[in-house]
Design an enzyme around this catalytic site. Structure first.
Site, PDB file in Angstrom:
ATOM      1  N   GLY A  11       1.000  -1.132   0.146  1.00  0.00           N
ATOM      2  CA  GLY A  11      -0.158  -0.109  -0.014  1.00  0.00           C
ATOM      3  C   GLY A  11       1.077   1.199   0.013  1.00  0.00           C
ATOM      4  N   ARG A  86     -11.265   5.523   6.365  1.00  0.00           N
ATOM      5  CA  ARG A  86     -12.539   5.979   6.699  1.00  0.00           C
ATOM      6  C   ARG A  86     -12.774   7.166   5.955  1.00  0.00           C
ATOM      7  NH1 ARG A  86     -13.759   6.117  12.719  1.00  0.00           N
ATOM      8  NH2 ARG A  86     -11.759   6.442  13.151  1.00  0.00           N
ATOM      9  N   SER A 123      -4.204  -2.012   8.346  1.00  0.00           N
ATOM     10  CA  SER A 123      -5.537  -1.774   7.559  1.00  0.00           C
ATOM     11  C   SER A 123      -6.525  -1.972   8.444  1.00  0.00           C
ATOM     12  CB  SER A 123      -5.775  -2.929   6.270  1.00  0.00           C
ATOM     13  OG  SER A 123      -4.217  -2.856   5.625  1.00  0.00           O
ATOM     14  N   ARG A 155      -1.982   9.030  21.398  1.00  0.00           N
ATOM     15  CA  ARG A 155      -2.877   9.953  21.335  1.00  0.00           C
ATOM     16  C   ARG A 155      -3.283  10.477  22.869  1.00  0.00           C
ATOM     17  NH1 ARG A 155      -6.293   7.210  16.445  1.00  0.00           N
ATOM     18  NH2 ARG A 155      -5.187   8.808  14.648  1.00  0.00           N
ATOM     19  N   HIS A 179      -9.258  -1.932  18.445  1.00  0.00           N
ATOM     20  CA  HIS A 179      -8.943  -0.586  17.948  1.00  0.00           C
ATOM     21  C   HIS A 179     -10.562  -0.099  17.468  1.00  0.00           C
ATOM     22  CE1 HIS A 179      -6.862   2.782  16.055  1.00  0.00           C
ATOM     23  NE2 HIS A 179      -7.250   2.448  14.995  1.00  0.00           N
TER      24      HIS A 179
HETATM   25  N1  LIG Z   1      -4.233   0.728  12.604  1.00  0.00           N
HETATM   26  C1  LIG Z   1      -4.542   1.878  12.872  1.00  0.00           C
HETATM   27  O1  LIG Z   1      -4.496   2.544  13.812  1.00  0.00           O
HETATM   28  C2  LIG Z   1      -4.989   2.964  11.416  1.00  0.00           C
HETATM   29  C3  LIG Z   1      -4.701   4.064  11.368  1.00  0.00           C
HETATM   30  C4  LIG Z   1      -4.964   4.974  10.424  1.00  0.00           C
HETATM   31  C5  LIG Z   1      -5.541   4.245   9.257  1.00  0.00           C
HETATM   32  N2  LIG Z   1      -5.653   2.868   9.275  1.00  0.00           N
HETATM   33  C6  LIG Z   1      -5.922   2.249   8.204  1.00  0.00           C
HETATM   34  O2  LIG Z   1      -5.023   2.126   7.150  1.00  0.00           O
HETATM   35  C7  LIG Z   1      -5.490   1.767   5.997  1.00  0.00           C
HETATM   36  C8  LIG Z   1      -4.677   2.664   4.863  1.00  0.00           C
HETATM   37  O3  LIG Z   1      -4.965   3.887   5.233  1.00  0.00           O
HETATM   38  P1  LIG Z   1      -4.157   5.147   4.097  1.00  0.00           P
HETATM   39  O4  LIG Z   1      -4.620   6.476   4.803  1.00  0.00           O
HETATM   40  O5  LIG Z   1      -2.731   4.982   3.832  1.00  0.00           O
HETATM   41  O6  LIG Z   1      -4.981   4.800   2.952  1.00  0.00           O
HETATM   42  P2  LIG Z   1      -4.840   5.276   1.414  1.00  0.00           P
HETATM   43  O7  LIG Z   1      -5.773   5.171   0.511  1.00  0.00           O
HETATM   44  O8  LIG Z   1      -3.995   6.340   1.396  1.00  0.00           O
HETATM   45  O9  LIG Z   1      -3.611   4.005   0.887  1.00  0.00           O
HETATM   46  C9  LIG Z   1      -4.168   2.829   0.890  1.00  0.00           C
HETATM   47  C10 LIG Z   1      -3.402   2.010  -0.597  1.00  0.00           C
HETATM   48  O10 LIG Z   1      -3.758   0.588  -0.596  1.00  0.00           O
HETATM   49  C11 LIG Z   1      -3.814   0.449  -1.889  1.00  0.00           C
HETATM   50  N3  LIG Z   1      -4.422  -0.824  -2.217  1.00  0.00           N
HETATM   51  C12 LIG Z   1      -5.759  -1.186  -2.485  1.00  0.00           C
HETATM   52  N4  LIG Z   1      -5.585  -2.651  -2.579  1.00  0.00           N
HETATM   53  C13 LIG Z   1      -4.531  -3.174  -2.552  1.00  0.00           C
HETATM   54  C14 LIG Z   1      -4.117  -4.454  -2.716  1.00  0.00           C
HETATM   55  N5  LIG Z   1      -4.639  -5.352  -2.928  1.00  0.00           N
HETATM   56  N6  LIG Z   1      -2.785  -4.550  -2.576  1.00  0.00           N
HETATM   57  C15 LIG Z   1      -1.673  -3.505  -2.209  1.00  0.00           C
HETATM   58  N7  LIG Z   1      -2.372  -2.261  -2.041  1.00  0.00           N
HETATM   59  C16 LIG Z   1      -3.736  -2.044  -2.247  1.00  0.00           C
HETATM   60  C17 LIG Z   1      -4.556   1.605  -2.541  1.00  0.00           C
HETATM   61  O11 LIG Z   1      -4.202   1.571  -3.858  1.00  0.00           O
HETATM   62  C18 LIG Z   1      -3.849   2.704  -2.004  1.00  0.00           C
HETATM   63  O12 LIG Z   1      -2.854   3.256  -2.441  1.00  0.00           O
HETATM   64  C19 LIG Z   1      -6.817   2.076   6.007  1.00  0.00           C
HETATM   65  O13 LIG Z   1      -7.685   0.965   6.140  1.00  0.00           O
HETATM   66  C20 LIG Z   1      -6.949   2.830   7.210  1.00  0.00           C
HETATM   67  O14 LIG Z   1      -8.344   2.811   7.711  1.00  0.00           O
HETATM   68  C21 LIG Z   1      -5.183   2.217  10.354  1.00  0.00           C
END
Ligand SMILES: NC(=O)c1ccc[n+]([C@@H]2O[C@H](COP(=O)([O-])OP(=O)(O)OC[C@H]3O[C@@H](n4cnc5c(N)ncnc54)[C@H](O)[C@@H]3O)[C@@H](O)[C@H]2O)c1
Length: 313
Positions: A11, A86, A123, A155, A179
């Site tokens: 990602g 989200r 994710s 946080r 989470h």
């Molecule tokens: N665990 C936590 O505390 C926490 C905190 C913030 C965000 N998140 C989560 O992290 C995830 C990513 O957030 P982000 O802001 O980087 O999102 P983003 O949309 O900026 O990036 C996600 C990337 O994943 C790619 N992707 C989609 N399908 C894929 C696949 N099969 N293989 C590889 N890559 C693929 C997309 O093309 C995109 O570039 C989200 O699900 C978000 O909810 C988790």
């Protein structure tokens, strides 16, 4: 071939890019930034942009972008952010529909190309996605963790330090459980350099901070229209660093529970020791009755999402 460590970022979006940036600055290893084929050039562009900061940063690690899983072969660490974040009004659990098939695709490729990597899942919905990644890859539980507790605790610590007007370096704060909005900021163990937090702050102020911590992710989604990425990336890098440098840090992470805290076959945030063997220990701390009840509620919420995921098998 380089003898540096290899870190695969699955990602190349907002968190992926910031992860790469931090890893380059800390020179933890060579970075391979993977995204799906329609975003191959985007991943390549981010990688090149980062490499063009090397001269300024004095960093020698390599950064490459790819949409070919074979390029991730031999990775020591995989940090997985694949999936959508989200939008305002959505809960993390609303993301199951889109992110479950994505995590399954990632798990199958990770098992095939990077069987020995220490995997850190970011994710959402975090606890269910990390559960599914481990189930699908069949990796040992020590090799698969989820990042949430380090971020939620960070946080919590920030809000406490602002309220008390003391350095954040002296705040010891941990958030356990799933989470989600019923995560468990552990007040019984929270101190300012050993001074119990309840001696320093009035009950109502503390309750307001606990509430803000629980909704900390949503607050940012409300402001930016998408989820946080600087603090999530910093949190996952702390976990990767502890593994790569065998620091044996005690960090709250989503770990596979096999009876610990009374839960079985579930991923949830607990304090773990991360060293060269991955999750080397799950530390079972004493919780008071109220915290135990909150943990049970949080575990129940996680289990509901995991059950939904299992039904979609
Ligand atoms: N665990 C936590 O505390 C926490 C905190 C913030 C965000 N998140 C989560 O992290 C995830 C990513 O957030 P982000 O802001 O980087 O999102 P983003 O949309 O900026 O990036 C996600 C990337 O994943 C790619 N992707 C989609 N399908 C894929 C696949 N099969 N293989 C590889 N890559 C693929 C997309 O093309 C995109 O570039 C989200 O699900 C978000 O909810 C988790």
């Amino acid at each position: 071939m380089s003898s540096r460590k290899k870190i695969g970022l699955v990602g190349a979006g907002n968190i992926g890019g910031e992860l790469a940036n931090l890893i380059v600055q800390k020179q933890l290893g060579d970075v391979v930034l993977y995204d799906i084929p329609p975003k191959e050039n985007f991943a390549k562009g981010k990688a090149l942009d980062l490499e063009q900061s090397q001269a300024v940063n004095g960093s020698d690690v390599r950064v490459t972008g790819t949409s070919n899983w074979a390029d991730l072969a031999g990775a020591d660490v995989l940090i997985i952010t694949a999936g959508i974040p989200r939008k305002p009004g959505q809960s993390r659990d609303d993301l199951v529909e889109t992110n479950l098939p994505i995590i399954r695709d990632v798990a199958d490729n990770a098992a095939k190309h990077c069987p020995d990597a220490f995997a850190i899942v970011i994710s959402n919905p975090l606890d269910a996605m990390v559960y599914e990644l481990r189930r699908r890859t069949n990796k040992p539980r020590a090799q698969v963790v989820g990042m949430a507790g380090v971020l939620d605790s960070s946080r919590f610590a920030l809000f406490l330090s602002r309220e008390l007007q003391v350095s954040i370096k002296d705040i010891r704060a941990m958030v356990l459980g799933g989470h989600g909005d019923d995560m468990v900021p552990v007040l019984s163990n929270c101190t300012v350099n050993g001074i119990p937090i309840r001696q320093l702050m009035a009950k109502d102020k503390l309750a307001a901070i606990v509430d803000r911590t629980r909704k900390g992710g949503g607050e940012i989604v409300g402001l930016m229209g998408t989820s946080a990425y600087y603090a999530p990336a910093a949190s996952a890098v702390a976990m990767a660093e502890s593994y790569l440098l065998d620091q044996r840090r005690v960090l709250p992470c989503a770990a596979y529970l096999d009876g610990e805290y009374g839960y079985k076959d579930l991923y949830m945030g607990v304090p773990v020791v991360i060293g060269a063997e991955g999750v080397e220990q799950i530390i079972q701390i004493e919780l008071d009755a109220e915290e135990k009840a909150m943990l049970a509620k949080s575990a129940d919420s996680v289990q509901k999402v995991v059950d939904l995921v299992k039904k979609k098998s």
